[in-house]
Design an enzyme around this catalytic site. Structure first.
Site, PDB file in Angstrom:
ATOM      1  N   ASN A   1       1.466  -2.359   5.383  1.00  0.00           N
ATOM      2  CA  ASN A   1       0.808  -1.069   5.562  1.00  0.00           C
ATOM      3  C   ASN A   1      -0.545  -0.976   4.847  1.00  0.00           C
ATOM      4  O   ASN A   1      -1.400  -0.183   5.244  1.00  0.00           O
ATOM      5  CB  ASN A   1       1.745   0.031   5.030  1.00  0.00           C
ATOM      6  CG  ASN A   1       1.045   1.353   4.857  1.00  0.00           C
ATOM      7  OD1 ASN A   1       0.818   2.079   5.820  1.00  0.00           O
ATOM      8  ND2 ASN A   1       0.660   1.683   3.616  1.00  0.00           N
TER       9      ASN A   1
ATOM     10  N   SER B   1       1.270   3.356  -2.596  1.00  0.00           N
ATOM     11  CA  SER B   1       0.961   4.295  -3.683  1.00  0.00           C
ATOM     12  C   SER B   1       0.637   5.692  -3.162  1.00  0.00           C
ATOM     13  O   SER B   1       0.647   6.650  -3.927  1.00  0.00           O
ATOM     14  CB  SER B   1      -0.196   3.763  -4.540  1.00  0.00           C
ATOM     15  OG  SER B   1      -1.347   3.541  -3.756  1.00  0.00           O
TER      16      SER B   1
ATOM     17  N   LYS C   1      -7.552  -4.697  13.300  1.00  0.00           N
ATOM     18  CA  LYS C   1      -6.340  -4.039  13.813  1.00  0.00           C
ATOM     19  C   LYS C   1      -5.947  -4.628  15.177  1.00  0.00           C
ATOM     20  O   LYS C   1      -4.751  -4.776  15.461  1.00  0.00           O
ATOM     21  CB  LYS C   1      -6.552  -2.528  13.901  1.00  0.00           C
ATOM     22  CG  LYS C   1      -6.707  -1.846  12.532  1.00  0.00           C
ATOM     23  CD  LYS C   1      -5.461  -1.976  11.679  1.00  0.00           C
ATOM     24  CE  LYS C   1      -5.515  -1.074  10.437  1.00  0.00           C
ATOM     25  NZ  LYS C   1      -4.308  -1.213   9.590  1.00  0.00           N
TER      26      LYS C   1
ATOM     27  N   GLY D   1       0.817  -1.221   0.000  1.00  0.00           N
ATOM     28  CA  GLY D   1       0.000   0.000   0.000  1.00  0.00           C
ATOM     29  C   GLY D   1       0.840   1.255   0.000  1.00  0.00           C
ATOM     30  O   GLY D   1       0.596   2.185   0.767  1.00  0.00           O
TER      31      GLY D   1
ATOM     32  N   TYR E   1     -12.941  -3.020  11.104  1.00  0.00           N
ATOM     33  CA  TYR E   1     -11.626  -2.355  11.083  1.00  0.00           C
ATOM     34  C   TYR E   1     -10.918  -2.531  12.427  1.00  0.00           C
ATOM     35  O   TYR E   1      -9.760  -2.959  12.488  1.00  0.00           O
ATOM     36  CB  TYR E   1     -11.819  -0.868  10.762  1.00  0.00           C
ATOM     37  CG  TYR E   1     -10.524  -0.083  10.633  1.00  0.00           C
ATOM     38  CD1 TYR E   1      -9.804  -0.083   9.445  1.00  0.00           C
ATOM     39  CD2 TYR E   1     -10.023   0.669  11.707  1.00  0.00           C
ATOM     40  CE1 TYR E   1      -8.621   0.630   9.316  1.00  0.00           C
ATOM     41  CE2 TYR E   1      -8.846   1.385  11.593  1.00  0.00           C
ATOM     42  CZ  TYR E   1      -8.149   1.373  10.395  1.00  0.00           C
ATOM     43  OH  TYR E   1      -6.975   2.083  10.276  1.00  0.00           O
TER      44      TYR E   1
HETATM   45  P1  NAP Z   1      -4.401   5.619   2.243  1.00  0.00           P
HETATM   46  O1  NAP Z   1      -3.794   6.930   1.965  1.00  0.00           O
HETATM   47  O2  NAP Z   1      -5.804   5.372   1.837  1.00  0.00           O
HETATM   48  O3  NAP Z   1      -3.462   4.487   1.604  1.00  0.00           O
HETATM   49  C1  NAP Z   1      -3.840   3.152   1.620  1.00  0.00           C
HETATM   50  C2  NAP Z   1      -2.895   2.366   0.729  1.00  0.00           C
HETATM   51  O4  NAP Z   1      -3.249   0.971   0.801  1.00  0.00           O
HETATM   52  C3  NAP Z   1      -2.986   2.757  -0.738  1.00  0.00           C
HETATM   53  O5  NAP Z   1      -1.692   2.709  -1.301  1.00  0.00           O
HETATM   54  C4  NAP Z   1      -3.855   1.649  -1.334  1.00  0.00           C
HETATM   55  O6  NAP Z   1      -3.531   1.439  -2.709  1.00  0.00           O
HETATM   56  C5  NAP Z   1      -3.403   0.456  -0.517  1.00  0.00           C
HETATM   57  N1  NAP Z   1      -4.342  -0.654  -0.503  1.00  0.00           N
HETATM   58  C6  NAP Z   1      -5.646  -0.661  -0.104  1.00  0.00           C
HETATM   59  N2  NAP Z   1      -6.154  -1.886  -0.226  1.00  0.00           N
HETATM   60  C7  NAP Z   1      -5.166  -2.679  -0.691  1.00  0.00           C
HETATM   61  C8  NAP Z   1      -5.071  -4.056  -1.009  1.00  0.00           C
HETATM   62  N3  NAP Z   1      -6.114  -4.877  -0.883  1.00  0.00           N
HETATM   63  N4  NAP Z   1      -3.887  -4.542  -1.451  1.00  0.00           N
HETATM   64  C9  NAP Z   1      -2.809  -3.730  -1.597  1.00  0.00           C
HETATM   65  N5  NAP Z   1      -2.849  -2.417  -1.326  1.00  0.00           N
HETATM   66  C10 NAP Z   1      -4.012  -1.899  -0.877  1.00  0.00           C
HETATM   67  O7  NAP Z   1      -4.346   5.296   3.798  1.00  0.00           O
HETATM   68  P2  NAP Z   1      -3.231   5.558   4.938  1.00  0.00           P
HETATM   69  O8  NAP Z   1      -3.815   6.484   5.917  1.00  0.00           O
HETATM   70  O9  NAP Z   1      -1.917   5.852   4.333  1.00  0.00           O
HETATM   71  O10 NAP Z   1      -3.235   4.116   5.618  1.00  0.00           O
HETATM   72  C11 NAP Z   1      -2.112   3.263   5.643  1.00  0.00           C
HETATM   73  C12 NAP Z   1      -2.261   2.299   6.813  1.00  0.00           C
HETATM   74  O11 NAP Z   1      -2.282   3.039   8.022  1.00  0.00           O
HETATM   75  C13 NAP Z   1      -3.553   1.471   6.774  1.00  0.00           C
HETATM   76  O12 NAP Z   1      -3.280   0.155   7.216  1.00  0.00           O
HETATM   77  C14 NAP Z   1      -4.431   2.185   7.775  1.00  0.00           C
HETATM   78  O13 NAP Z   1      -5.403   1.347   8.347  1.00  0.00           O
HETATM   79  C15 NAP Z   1      -3.390   2.630   8.794  1.00  0.00           C
HETATM   80  N6  NAP Z   1      -3.832   3.719   9.656  1.00  0.00           N
HETATM   81  C16 NAP Z   1      -4.061   4.962   9.148  1.00  0.00           C
HETATM   82  C17 NAP Z   1      -4.473   5.979  10.012  1.00  0.00           C
HETATM   83  C18 NAP Z   1      -4.730   7.381   9.547  1.00  0.00           C
HETATM   84  O14 NAP Z   1      -5.171   8.204  10.357  1.00  0.00           O
HETATM   85  N7  NAP Z   1      -4.454   7.736   8.306  1.00  0.00           N
HETATM   86  C19 NAP Z   1      -4.665   5.705  11.369  1.00  0.00           C
HETATM   87  C20 NAP Z   1      -4.429   4.426  11.840  1.00  0.00           C
HETATM   88  C21 NAP Z   1      -4.000   3.440  10.974  1.00  0.00           C
HETATM   89  P3  NAP Z   1      -4.650   1.225  -3.839  1.00  0.00           P
HETATM   90  O15 NAP Z   1      -5.369   2.532  -4.017  1.00  0.00           O
HETATM   91  O16 NAP Z   1      -3.866   0.814  -5.026  1.00  0.00           O
HETATM   92  O17 NAP Z   1      -5.574   0.162  -3.316  1.00  0.00           O
END
Ligand code: NAP
Length: 264
Positions: A90, A14, A159, A12, A155
């Site tokens: 991630n 991108s 987690k 993930g 979710y």
């Molecule tokens: P984001 O900007 O939406 O990025 C998510 C990434 O995961 C994208 O690159 C997406 O690529 C990829 N992805 C989604 N489904 C996938 C799959 N089935 N296989 C491979 N890649 C996949 O979100 P983010 O905030 O950076 O989140 C990253 C991680 O941090 C996640 O695990 C999220 O739960 C965790 N997190 C985030 C927060 C927050 O506040 N942002 C808080 C706690 C935890 P595609 O578009 O190509 O699918």
């Protein structure tokens, strides 16, 4: 450089936290494989950023919830880069819905991607790490796996499962010289949070009011912790989850007390 000549796979990557980790790893001297599911153009952009830092990059499309695709991805990393030193689990997504109404397919999809995906990727990477006799696995969990977040049952359960999986694999593979640790981000300003704010699931000020540091986190805050957990500086840490959340999980007192402090 803290990760000189290491080979890392970031799922993930991108955009968001994954991209920040990929860039920070490259600046610390690692070659980085960028995984994504559906955002090819954004993944290519991440790869260009890695190359601009003077490191090698590759982009591999694979849905982490699909075990066959995950195995093929790790095989390709090993064919093209010869080894795999660091795996960052991630990739993630979320859905907000009252538990009473959650459709079966949404429940299954979130568990597949967020929990089974972490297991499949770890298993495939660990096979190579066993042979290499070393490796670092870093799972991106969430503060939603440490306490109750209503309307996020799948979710949060996934987690919490990742936090437990981190303990189990950290202990099970420690004698193989593999470290498995997790980071639990708080509220980090990325697509996931911006999308939830846009859909009315959150107001930004209601989030910051509940955070002792009074602001959302940045992807780079998570990336800094991910460098630490990938580097030799964390060699004696295993099975742990570190919250990077501006104090969110430490705080249990009144929101109004925090608000007074933020206003001062
Ligand atoms: P984001 O900007 O939406 O990025 C998510 C990434 O995961 C994208 O690159 C997406 O690529 C990829 N992805 C989604 N489904 C996938 C799959 N089935 N296989 C491979 N890649 C996949 O979100 P983010 O905030 O950076 O989140 C990253 C991680 O941090 C996640 O695990 C999220 O739960 C965790 N997190 C985030 C927060 C927050 O506040 N942002 C808080 C706690 C935890 P595609 O578009 O190509 O699918």
């Amino acid at each position: 450089m803290r990760l000189a000549n290491k080979i890392a796979l970031v799922t993930g990557a991108s955009r968001g936290i994954g991209r920040a980790i990929a860039f920070t790893y490259a600046r610390e001297g690692a070659d980085v494989v960028v995984n994504h599911a559906a955002s090819a153009a954004q993944a290519d952009e991440t790869a260009r950023g890695i190359e601009a830092a003077g490191r090698r990059a590759a982009v591999i499309q694979a849905d982490v919830g699909d075990k066959a695709a995950v195995d093929a991805m790790v095989d390709r990393v090993l064919r093209e880069f010869g080894r795999l030193d660091i795996l960052v689990n991630n990739a993630g997504m979320t859905k907000v819905c009252p538990s009473i109404d959650v459709p079966e397919k949404d429940w299954r999809r979130l568990i597949d991607v967020l929990l089974s995906g972490v297991f499949f990727c770890s298993q495939a990477a660990a096979r190579a790490m066993f042979r290499q006799k070393s490796g670092k696995i870093i799972n991106i969990a969430s503060v939603a796996g440490m306490g109750a977040f209503p309307e996020r049952a799948a979710y949060g359960s996934a987690k919490a499962g990742v936090i437990e999986l981190t303990r189990v694999l950290g202990c099970e593979w420690a004698h193989r010289n593999i470290n498995v640790n997790a980071i639990a981000p708080g509220y980090i300003k990325t697509y996931i949070i911006e999308d939830l704010i846009a859909k009315g699931a959150y107001r930004e000020d209601s989030l910051t009011r509940r955070i002792p540091q009074g602001r959302l986190g940045k992807p780079e805050h998570i990336a800094d912790a991910a460098v630490f957990l990938a580097s030799g500086e964390s060699d004696y840490i295993n099975g742990q989850t570190i919250a990077v959340d501006g104090g969110f999980t430490a705080y249990s007192y009144l929101e109004s007390w925090l608000q007074d402090k933020h206003d001062q």
